[in-house]
Design an enzyme around this catalytic site. Structure first.
Site, short mmCIF file in Angstrom:
data_model
loop_
_atom_site.label_atom_id
_atom_site.label_comp_id
_atom_site.label_asym_id
_atom_site.label_seq_id
_atom_site.Cartn_x
_atom_site.Cartn_y
_atom_site.Cartn_z
CE LYS A 204 14.31 -77.54 38.44
NZ LYS A 204 13.16 -77.92 38.90
CD GLU A 285 26.73 -73.22 49.47
OE1 GLU A 285 27.20 -73.80 50.26
OE2 GLU A 285 27.71 -72.66 48.59
CB CYS A 319 21.73 -78.84 53.91
SG CYS A 319 21.58 -77.11 54.37
CD GLU A 424 22.15 -84.66 52.20
OE1 GLU A 424 22.34 -84.59 51.00
OE2 GLU A 424 22.14 -83.59 52.90
P1 NAP Z 1 18.11 -82.00 44.08
O1 NAP Z 1 17.51 -83.33 43.90
O2 NAP Z 1 19.83 -81.92 43.90
O3 NAP Z 1 17.32 -80.89 43.46
C1 NAP Z 1 17.63 -79.39 43.46
C2 NAP Z 1 17.21 -78.69 42.25
O4 NAP Z 1 17.97 -79.19 41.24
C3 NAP Z 1 15.76 -79.11 41.98
O5 NAP Z 1 15.11 -77.81 41.46
C4 NAP Z 1 16.05 -80.07 40.86
O6 NAP Z 1 14.80 -80.21 39.94
C5 NAP Z 1 17.22 -79.40 40.08
N1 NAP Z 1 17.63 -80.39 39.19
C6 NAP Z 1 17.90 -81.98 39.34
N2 NAP Z 1 18.51 -82.39 38.49
C7 NAP Z 1 19.00 -81.37 37.77
C8 NAP Z 1 19.74 -81.18 36.68
N3 NAP Z 1 20.38 -82.23 35.88
N4 NAP Z 1 20.50 -80.20 36.22
C9 NAP Z 1 19.84 -79.10 36.97
N5 NAP Z 1 19.06 -78.86 37.95
C10 NAP Z 1 18.52 -80.19 38.28
O7 NAP Z 1 18.14 -81.50 45.72
P2 NAP Z 1 16.67 -81.64 46.47
O8 NAP Z 1 16.14 -82.92 46.77
O9 NAP Z 1 15.94 -80.74 45.94
O10 NAP Z 1 17.15 -80.98 47.98
C11 NAP Z 1 17.78 -81.69 48.98
C12 NAP Z 1 19.36 -81.52 48.81
O11 NAP Z 1 19.72 -79.90 49.00
C13 NAP Z 1 20.09 -82.24 50.10
O12 NAP Z 1 21.30 -82.76 49.49
C14 NAP Z 1 20.35 -81.14 50.87
O13 NAP Z 1 21.33 -81.33 51.75
C15 NAP Z 1 20.67 -79.91 49.96
N6 NAP Z 1 20.62 -78.64 50.70
C16 NAP Z 1 21.65 -77.96 50.69
C17 NAP Z 1 21.67 -76.77 51.34
C18 NAP Z 1 22.86 -75.81 51.61
O14 NAP Z 1 22.66 -74.64 51.90
N7 NAP Z 1 24.08 -76.39 51.46
C19 NAP Z 1 20.38 -76.20 51.75
C20 NAP Z 1 19.56 -76.87 51.38
C21 NAP Z 1 19.29 -78.27 50.80
P3 NAP Z 1 13.58 -81.17 40.16
O15 NAP Z 1 12.90 -81.04 41.36
O16 NAP Z 1 12.90 -81.06 38.95
O17 NAP Z 1 14.20 -82.80 40.27
#
Ligand code: NAP
Length: 524
Positions: A204, A285, A319, A424
């Site tokens: 996904k 992560e 991140c 964040e």
């Molecule tokens: P996000 O909003 O948590 O979304 C990540 C993924 O999860 C997307 O595909 C999203 O789909 C999906 N998702 C949303 N709600 C869900 C649910 N209830 N159940 C299962 N999946 C769900 O994060 P983002 O905005 O894409 O990315 C930014 C975040 O990622 C930041 O917090 C950043 O720090 C973190 N990040 C961490 C790392 C690391 O290695 N630690 C690396 C990169 C990014 P939708 O797009 O449809 O909402």
């Protein structure tokens, strides 16, 4: 097999590289936006509902559409992954690794196209896009080699009269749930690791970046990946996330994204649905609130450059981005004024322009959220740079309205417990804190629930050593910026609320998608 080496990034000051990139960008922009269907068990499927992918620098421009999956498609995709697991898990590890090596070669052939798509769909400047491309290639090359290593098993203590062996076998069908900020590299890394280990996946991608994910799928197909191993399932996380995570035939979940979603997945993944016969493995992560400490004795020029690059590279949407800079004692005031000056000098604008250093943030929702934090920051700190949307000038080339641009913003004199120093923001906003001494700087740096990356600029050996022992983050950098982890060199993953410390791009990573089986045979 050659030993693993990191893919070099391109120098866009060379006319041939800049020219090839312009050609690819123009070709994409001149093309008709295409519709991408779901791909389940190799079959292309429409759902009648669509996710539009837009250029965040010019939101009127639709780059393409992806079919939007619902719960029935989750069922179908899990069934396809589950059925394909039987054959893929028995495919020789060397053959599985071959698919990754071929995919890496295909990625290289399409480099300028992929860079262009990353620029347009994710809003990356060219150097950031190419660095991501290189990281994607690295993951494929690295995990392919790692699988060959794991295929050798593990030597066991020899017992008289027995023949014993340990071999690593895959887990089953898993869910790969990816973020938008590294839509190629992180998605390639998470899915390639699971696949090469012999698992099948339902992927996904983020709603913001479904097109680049589809390109990865096409490349894997062309590289010889059998149908049903990588099932492409774009859809709304809020709709299909829970049924996917809770599905009884899902054996593991590999997630990268926000803390909120990661914790929900961790909780739901711990439950057992009817018919489920295993404990799901969850790799999550998540976010960061990463700090750079600038010590009283340091190379201040290098520190200023490191803070600015880490805070504003890719608009602070990493991140690993520096979102707190902590100046120790006498260095603080000069650090603030120099970081503020450099931030104000950064050129914000369309990523299509060569001179741009800061592009758009990913979406209108992100823009609104970041601007709200800037309002909070005005109450919590002293604004010394930026502070609002970047001027909405029309795009020079097309005249279209400008996109989601925000000025690189710096707040000084922020209390370590302020919201902008704790939460964040995921945008181009930096909070600067003053520390009395190095002890206090470490305390501030460690004073959030996160623990992903951090850096220290210091000429004091004792302080550097203390940071090595006491600065509690998964990836600590000394006298360099806190972004830009390289596969193999900086295995990546965070502590505490930053996640499960999976160390992507490291030698332990594949184990997360394997289980060890021991066979002991009495010798006759
Ligand atoms: P996000 O909003 O948590 O979304 C990540 C993924 O999860 C997307 O595909 C999203 O789909 C999906 N998702 C949303 N709600 C869900 C649910 N209830 N159940 C299962 N999946 C769900 O994060 P983002 O905005 O894409 O990315 C930014 C975040 O990622 C930041 O917090 C950043 O720090 C973190 N990040 C961490 C790392 C690391 O290695 N630690 C690396 C990169 C990014 P939708 O797009 O449809 O909402």
């Amino acid at each position: 097999m050659d030993p693993f080496r990191n893919e070099a990034t391109l120098d866009f000051s060379l006319a041939r590289n800049a020219g090839s990139l312009e050609e690819s960008l123009s070709a994409i922009l001149a093309g008709v936006p295409e519709d991408r269907l779901l791909v389940i068990g190799g079959e292309r499927l429409s759902t009648g509902r669509w996710i539009e992918s837009r250029d965040p620098g010019e939101p009127d421009r639709i780059l393409g559409r992806a079919a939007c999956a619902g719960t029935p498609e989750v069922e179908r995709a899990v069934a396809a992954a589950d059925a394909t697991f039987r054959s893929w898990s028995r495919t020789l590890p060397s053959r599985r690794a071959e698919v990754l090596f071929r995919a890496a070669a295909l990625l290289r052939e399409q480099r300028f196209d992929l860079d262009s798509l990353l620029m347009l769909e994710a809003g990356k400047v060219r150097q950031e896009a190419d660095a991501e491309f290189a990281e994607a290639v690295d993951f494929l090359e690295f995990y392919g080699r790692e699988m060959l290593r794991y295929a050798g098993g593990q030597p066991l203590v020899r017992i008289h009269g027995e023949r014993n062996s340990l071999q690593y076998i895959p887990l089953g069908a898993g869910a790969v749930i990816a973020p938008w900020n590294f839509p190629l590299a992180i998605l390639a890394g998470m899915s390639a690791a699971a696949i090469v280990a012999g698992n099948t996946v339902v992927v996904k991608p983020s709603n913001e970046t479904p097109l680049i994910a589809y390109r990865l799928l096409e490349i894997l197909e062309e590289a010889g990946l059998p149908p049903g191993v990588f099932n492409y399932l774009p859809g709304k996380g809020s709709e299909i996330g829970d049924p996917l995570v809770q599905h009884p035939r899902i054996r593991f979940i590999s997630f990268t994204g926000s803390k909120e979603v990661g914790l929900r997945i961790n909780q739901l993944g711990a439950g057992t649905s009817t018919g489920q016969i295993w404990i799901k493995r969850v790799v999550a992560e998540m976010g960061g609130k990463d700090a750079i400490i600038v010590d009283a004795e340091c190379d201040l020029d290098a520190a200023v450059e490191g803070v600015v690059a880490s805070a504003f590279g890719y608009q602070g949407q990493k991140c690993s981005a520096c979102s707190r800079a902590i100046g120790v004692g006498p260095v603080y005031d000069e650090l603030v004024s120099r970081v503020a000056r450099r931030a104000a000098e950064l050129r914000v604008g369309s990523v299509r322009h060569r001179e741009t250093q800061v592009g758009p943030v990913i979406s209108e929702a992100a823009r609104r959220g970041i601007l709200k934090f800037i309002e909070v920051g005005r109450r919590e700190g002293r604004l010394v740079a930026g502070g609002g949307p970047a001027p909405a000038a029309p795009d020079r080339a097309t005249g279209a309205p400008a996109g989601y641009f925000i000025e690189p913003t710096v707040f000084a004199d922020v209390s370590p417990t302020a919201r902008i120093a704790q939460e964040e923001i995921f945008g181009p906003v930096l909070a600067m804190c003053r520390a009395r001494d190095f002890d206090e700087a470490l305390q501030i740096a460690n004073g959030t629930p996160y623990g992903l990356t951090g850096a220290v600029y210091s000429l004091n050996r004792e302080h550097l050593d203390r940071a090595g022992a006491e600065f509690h983050v998964g990836n600590l950098y000394l006298n360099r910026k806190c972004t830009g982890a390289l596969v193999g060199a900086h295995p990546f993953g965070g502590f505490n609320m930053s996640g499960t410390d999976s160390k992507a791009g490291g030698k332990d990573y594949l184990l997360l998608f394997l289980q060890a089986k021991v066979v002991a045979e009495r010798e006759t």
